[in-house]
Design a protein around this motif. Sequence first.
Motif, mmCIF file in Angstrom:
data_model
loop_
_atom_site.group_PDB
_atom_site.id
_atom_site.type_symbol
_atom_site.label_atom_id
_atom_site.label_comp_id
_atom_site.label_asym_id
_atom_site.label_seq_id
_atom_site.Cartn_x
_atom_site.Cartn_y
_atom_site.Cartn_z
ATOM 1 N N ALA A 1 0.848 -1.194 0.000
ATOM 2 C CA ALA A 1 0.000 0.000 0.000
ATOM 3 C C ALA A 1 0.882 1.242 0.000
ATOM 4 C CB ALA A 1 -0.921 0.015 1.218
ATOM 5 N N LEU A 2 0.429 2.226 -0.743
ATOM 6 C CA LEU A 2 1.077 3.529 -0.853
ATOM 7 C C LEU A 2 0.009 4.580 -0.622
ATOM 8 C CD1 LEU A 2 3.424 5.452 -2.018
ATOM 9 C CD2 LEU A 2 2.214 5.175 -4.204
ATOM 10 N N VAL A 3 0.335 5.578 0.193
ATOM 11 C CA VAL A 3 -0.543 6.736 0.350
ATOM 12 C C VAL A 3 0.291 7.965 0.045
ATOM 13 C CG1 VAL A 3 -1.986 8.096 1.912
ATOM 14 C CG2 VAL A 3 -1.963 5.593 2.099
ATOM 15 N N VAL A 4 -0.211 8.806 -0.857
ATOM 16 C CA VAL A 4 0.460 10.055 -1.193
ATOM 17 C C VAL A 4 -0.484 11.216 -0.936
ATOM 18 C CG1 VAL A 4 2.015 9.041 -2.899
ATOM 19 C CG2 VAL A 4 -0.214 9.899 -3.630
ATOM 20 N N GLY A 5 0.130 12.369 -0.636
ATOM 21 C CA GLY A 5 -0.659 13.571 -0.375
ATOM 22 C C GLY A 5 0.240 14.684 0.080
ATOM 23 N N SER A 6 -0.175 15.329 1.163
ATOM 24 C CA SER A 6 0.580 16.444 1.741
ATOM 25 C C SER A 6 1.440 15.949 2.896
ATOM 26 C CB SER A 6 -0.387 17.504 2.269
ATOM 27 O OG SER A 6 -1.201 17.983 1.227
ATOM 28 N N ALA A 7 2.495 16.695 3.166
ATOM 29 C CA ALA A 7 3.398 16.341 4.267
ATOM 30 C C ALA A 7 2.653 16.395 5.599
ATOM 31 C CB ALA A 7 4.593 17.283 4.293
ATOM 32 N N THR A 8 3.093 15.570 6.513
ATOM 33 C CA THR A 8 2.533 15.559 7.857
ATOM 34 C C THR A 8 3.034 16.770 8.636
ATOM 35 O OG1 THR A 8 4.329 14.105 8.488
ATOM 36 C CG2 THR A 8 2.255 13.063 7.960
ATOM 37 N N GLU A 9 2.304 17.137 9.671
ATOM 38 C CA GLU A 9 2.595 18.363 10.413
ATOM 39 C C GLU A 9 3.910 18.319 11.184
ATOM 40 O OE1 GLU A 9 0.681 15.532 13.144
ATOM 41 O OE2 GLU A 9 0.081 16.216 11.153
ATOM 42 N N TYR A 10 4.452 17.162 11.445
ATOM 43 C CA TYR A 10 5.660 17.074 12.264
ATOM 44 C C TYR A 10 6.961 17.164 11.469
ATOM 45 C CZ TYR A 10 4.959 12.151 10.995
ATOM 46 O OH TYR A 10 4.730 10.990 10.311
ATOM 47 N N PRO B 1 16.368 15.459 9.868
ATOM 48 C CA PRO B 1 15.984 14.565 10.964
ATOM 49 C C PRO B 1 14.945 15.280 11.838
ATOM 50 C CG PRO B 1 18.130 15.529 11.410
ATOM 51 C CD PRO B 1 17.703 16.026 10.056
ATOM 52 N N PHE B 2 14.132 14.521 12.531
ATOM 53 C CA PHE B 2 13.138 15.102 13.428
ATOM 54 C C PHE B 2 12.791 14.072 14.495
ATOM 55 C CE2 PHE B 2 10.826 12.837 10.195
ATOM 56 C CZ PHE B 2 9.779 12.226 10.874
ATOM 57 N N THR B 3 12.095 14.502 15.521
ATOM 58 C CA THR B 3 11.573 13.581 16.526
ATOM 59 C C THR B 3 10.105 13.919 16.769
ATOM 60 O OG1 THR B 3 12.296 14.998 18.343
ATOM 61 C CG2 THR B 3 13.787 13.225 17.703
#
Length: 174
Positions: free
Chosen positions: A73-82, A153-155
């Motif tokens: 499965a692949l889901v594409v769209g807009s970036a997540t808020e984090y 990178p992020f957390t």
Amino acid sequence: MTEIVVRRGGVADRDSVLRLLDVAIAWLAERGRTGQWGTAPASTDPRRIGQADGWADGGGLWLAEVAGQPVGALVVGSATEYVPPATEAELYVNLLVTDRAYAGAGIGGRLLAHAAELARERGVDLLRVDCYAGDDGALVRWYERQGFTATDPFTVPRPDGAQWPGQVLARRLD
């Protein structure tokens, strides 16, 4: 192996997405790699079920099938808020999960190639994704082998106070 067919997903595919996540979570847990998605099956987690409902109804779900059986499965769209926002138009990979019974068969790569095709159709030159960057960094390296470059990178704070380590990766399209 039979040909990999990629088709648009929809509401009727929610349970297939949850099954793919359950298989991936169990596979990771068997290997002691519980940092990415934990140990509880997605199909019993109200938060994951809500995510799967949103993906299935959101217009960005695509399924890879082999002989009519969903294997990715692949889901594409807009970036997540984090994650840090892109400075240009992009297509964002929100989910990529494959059936571990087909490991090494190119399912993930085929779905990422489809994401690149979708981006090109939309006139977008940037494909981004984020992934779990913990443990030994194997998932980050897998995306790098697919032509992505690690950027930010992020957390993400977890409810228990721990931090979920993530990595944004980008790929320029030809």
